[in-house]
Motif scaffolding. Sequence first.
Motif, PDB file in Angstrom:
ATOM      1  N   CYS A  60       0.820  -1.226   0.000  1.00  0.00           N
ATOM      2  CA  CYS A  60       0.000   0.000   0.000  1.00  0.00           C
ATOM      3  C   CYS A  60       0.850   1.272   0.000  1.00  0.00           C
ATOM      4  CB  CYS A  60      -0.911   0.009   1.225  1.00  0.00           C
ATOM      5  SG  CYS A  60      -2.161  -1.283   1.192  1.00  0.00           S
ATOM      6  N   TYR A  76      -7.414   4.577  -2.882  1.00  0.00           N
ATOM      7  CA  TYR A  76      -8.322   3.750  -3.676  1.00  0.00           C
ATOM      8  C   TYR A  76      -9.744   3.806  -3.148  1.00  0.00           C
ATOM      9  CZ  TYR A  76      -4.951   1.573  -6.774  1.00  0.00           C
ATOM     10  OH  TYR A  76      -4.036   1.348  -7.755  1.00  0.00           O
ATOM     11  N   VAL A 103      -6.751  -1.883   1.772  1.00  0.00           N
ATOM     12  CA  VAL A 103      -6.791  -1.026   0.587  1.00  0.00           C
ATOM     13  C   VAL A 103      -6.091   0.269   0.952  1.00  0.00           C
ATOM     14  CG1 VAL A 103      -8.358   0.334  -0.857  1.00  0.00           C
ATOM     15  CG2 VAL A 103      -8.938  -1.993  -0.287  1.00  0.00           C
ATOM     16  N   ALA A 127     -13.403  -0.426  -3.852  1.00  0.00           N
ATOM     17  CA  ALA A 127     -11.978  -0.119  -3.746  1.00  0.00           C
ATOM     18  C   ALA A 127     -11.151  -1.400  -3.821  1.00  0.00           C
ATOM     19  CB  ALA A 127     -11.694   0.623  -2.445  1.00  0.00           C
ATOM     20  N   MET A 128     -11.636  -2.460  -3.184  1.00  0.00           N
ATOM     21  CA  MET A 128     -10.904  -3.738  -3.190  1.00  0.00           C
ATOM     22  C   MET A 128     -10.862  -4.328  -4.589  1.00  0.00           C
ATOM     23  SD  MET A 128      -9.306  -5.423  -0.939  1.00  0.00           S
ATOM     24  CE  MET A 128      -8.399  -6.938  -0.939  1.00  0.00           C
ATOM     25  N   TRP A 178      -8.216  -2.444  -6.379  1.00  0.00           N
ATOM     26  CA  TRP A 178      -6.883  -2.591  -5.790  1.00  0.00           C
ATOM     27  C   TRP A 178      -6.295  -3.978  -5.990  1.00  0.00           C
ATOM     28  CZ3 TRP A 178      -2.435  -0.963  -4.572  1.00  0.00           C
ATOM     29  CH2 TRP A 178      -1.653  -1.537  -3.574  1.00  0.00           C
ATOM     30  N   GLU A 179      -7.094  -5.035  -5.977  1.00  0.00           N
ATOM     31  CA  GLU A 179      -6.573  -6.406  -6.042  1.00  0.00           C
ATOM     32  C   GLU A 179      -5.676  -6.668  -7.248  1.00  0.00           C
ATOM     33  OE1 GLU A 179      -9.003  -9.723  -3.652  1.00  0.00           O
ATOM     34  OE2 GLU A 179     -10.112  -8.805  -5.303  1.00  0.00           O
ATOM     35  N   ARG A 225      -2.368  -4.760  -6.722  1.00  0.00           N
ATOM     36  CA  ARG A 225      -1.582  -5.375  -5.645  1.00  0.00           C
ATOM     37  C   ARG A 225      -0.948  -6.674  -6.126  1.00  0.00           C
ATOM     38  NH1 ARG A 225      -4.776  -7.410  -0.566  1.00  0.00           N
ATOM     39  NH2 ARG A 225      -5.361  -8.962  -2.096  1.00  0.00           N
TER      40      ARG A 225
END
Length: 156
Positions: free
Chosen positions: A63, A69, A109, A136-137, A140-141, A144
């Motif tokens: 992060c 995000y 996140v 957001a997840m 972001w996934e 990431r």
Amino acid sequence: MTWNSTFKQRGKPLARTGFKRKEPGAFKAQLDRNTQTLTRKAAMKTRRKRVTVADGAKYLAACRGEPCYLRVPMVCPLNPNDETVVPCHENSLAAGKGMGIKGSHMRTVPGCFLCHAWLDQGKALRVEKGAVFQLAMADWEPVRARKMGLQTQEAA
């Protein structure tokens, strides 16, 4: 009020007795009785390994240096160079959150200070907070996974 009228005076002094040695086998018999109660009835269960900071440090480190995000409407300043971005944990029971227990590091996140405060202490409904976090997840996934060198769930 005098001492004698309040308390009864002892007529005879306390008798002194000498020290008596206990029998040699008295303690051993008592120990034998106690060992029977101390034996384990069942094997000790292994305790669940507690999650440490090191286990989730890679998710928290991913992060760093990222933009917000969460992007909460009417809250987030949408500054790409914001230095207040920190990992925001999901606050649902599904993420392992409980009373005094932080959620899983895998469910983090990047979020700016204002969005993080809204998520944790804001007066919005829990459903609304969950919806913002899920969006957001989802964004972001994949980022990431690329950053950590992992496969995304879609590719697997």
